[in-house]
Motif scaffolding. Structure first.
Motif, PDB file in Angstrom:
ATOM      1  N   ARG A  68       0.812  -1.222   0.000  1.00  0.00           N
ATOM      2  CA  ARG A  68       0.000   0.000   0.000  1.00  0.00           C
ATOM      3  C   ARG A  68       0.843   1.269   0.000  1.00  0.00           C
ATOM      4  N   ALA A 106      -7.416  -9.588   8.525  1.00  0.00           N
ATOM      5  CA  ALA A 106      -7.099  -8.196   8.198  1.00  0.00           C
ATOM      6  C   ALA A 106      -5.838  -8.113   7.347  1.00  0.00           C
ATOM      7  N   GLN A 109      -6.720  -9.044   3.837  1.00  0.00           N
ATOM      8  CA  GLN A 109      -7.441  -7.960   3.168  1.00  0.00           C
ATOM      9  C   GLN A 109      -6.497  -6.821   2.794  1.00  0.00           C
ATOM     10  N   GLN A 110      -5.558  -6.500   3.692  1.00  0.00           N
ATOM     11  CA  GLN A 110      -4.590  -5.434   3.393  1.00  0.00           C
ATOM     12  C   GLN A 110      -3.753  -5.782   2.169  1.00  0.00           C
ATOM     13  N   ASP A 113      -5.998  -5.408  -0.873  1.00  0.00           N
ATOM     14  CA  ASP A 113      -6.230  -3.980  -1.118  1.00  0.00           C
ATOM     15  C   ASP A 113      -4.987  -3.329  -1.718  1.00  0.00           C
ATOM     16  N   GLY A 114      -3.810  -3.715  -1.224  1.00  0.00           N
ATOM     17  CA  GLY A 114      -2.570  -3.175  -1.766  1.00  0.00           C
ATOM     18  C   GLY A 114      -2.376  -3.556  -3.220  1.00  0.00           C
TER      19      GLY A 114
END
Length: 275
Positions: A68, A106, A109-110, A113-114
């Motif tokens: 991210r 989490a 998901q990170q 998302d990244g």
């Protein structure tokens, strides 16, 4: 032109930088701490996402750090041209998606998302991108999985052998570095997420046995029965995720990697120098 590397001092970066130098292109590596640069590498002080120095025109950008911050920097960066972008994620994006531990869900998901943010940033610049999702990485003595276990066992002369029926597929950091180089030169790998695991799938306990055999000194094997580990998972919530996955296969399909990049990672035969 120049290749920019974030994470040049990481376990993959240690193998990638010498291979990049062989290509004959200038290499810039960005690090939060000053580093001794090999001949041919310009090492700059910087930190993602907002403390990166001015850069020349680039032919490629490679990142081994968190996705991210890299994606956020790339989205806001003023680039000259459309450099090829290669980044690493992790198979945890999938293997921890349905974990019983909220913190692990989490993390999954990170990571995803990244990956999405990186694809969007590259689309903004018109850059082709490839994300590699490795399994458990080893080979440089910098991983936080097998190396701490090997070093602790060397110190205590006791080697734990947890019971578990799940398969593992550890991948050498240099095989990932070679995949990065291949992706730089492969138009067919553009805009793809590619899994990369080692060249061998082996039972969890066999992976630990091979690490033990690689030790430079004798260690006493300490079997840890599954029942004991399940009890530990109930008592220690932070271990619940890893212990619950002992009987789960954590492997990667290397089919696309081999078809597109011609990369065939090595089987798992560690030696003492890797820890």
């Amino acid at each position: 032109m120049t290749i920019l590397v974030f994470g040049g001092s990481s376990q993959i970066g240690l193998f990638l930088l010498p291979r990049l130098l062989v290509r004959g292109e200038p290499v810039i590596a960005v690090s939060r701490q000053p580093r001794a640069a090999p001949a041919g590498v310009a090492w700059l002080h910087g930190q993602l996402p907002d403390q990166v120095p001015a850069l020349p025109a680039l032919s490629a950008i490679v990142s081994f750090g968190p996705l991210r911050p890299f994606a956020d920097w790339l989205a806001a960066a003023s680039l000259q041209g459309t450099p090829r972008v290669i980044a690493t994620s992790s198979m945890s994006a999938e293997t921890k998606r349905d974990s019983a531990v909220p913190a692990e869900r989490a993390i999954s998901q990170q990571l995803r998302d990244g990956e999405s943010a990186l694809a969007a940033a590259c689309a903004r610049h018109g850059c082709a991108w490839t994300v590699l999702r490795p399994t458990l990485i080893y080979g440089a003595g910098l991983d936080k999985s097998l190396t701490p276990i090997a070093r602790r066992a060397r110190r205590l002369r006791i080697f734990p052998l947890p019971g578990g029926r799940g398969l593992r597929q550890p991948v050498h950091a240099d095989d990932i570095a070679q995949a990065v180089l291949a992706a730089l030169d492969c138009p067919g790998a553009a805009d793809r997420i590619l899994s990369i695991g080692g060249g061998e799938r082996l039972p969890f306990v066999e992976m630990f046995r091979r690490v033990r055999r690689s030790q430079p000194c004798a260690t006493l094997p300490l079997p840890l029965p599954g029942g004991l580990l399940r009890a530990c998972a109930r008592i220690l919530p932070r271990l619940r995720g890893p212990l619950n996955r002992l009987d789960t296969d954590l492997v990667a399909d290397n089919g696309e990697l081999q078809r597109l990049l011609g990369i065939h990672p090595r089987p798992f035969h560690p030696d003492a120098s890797m820890w």
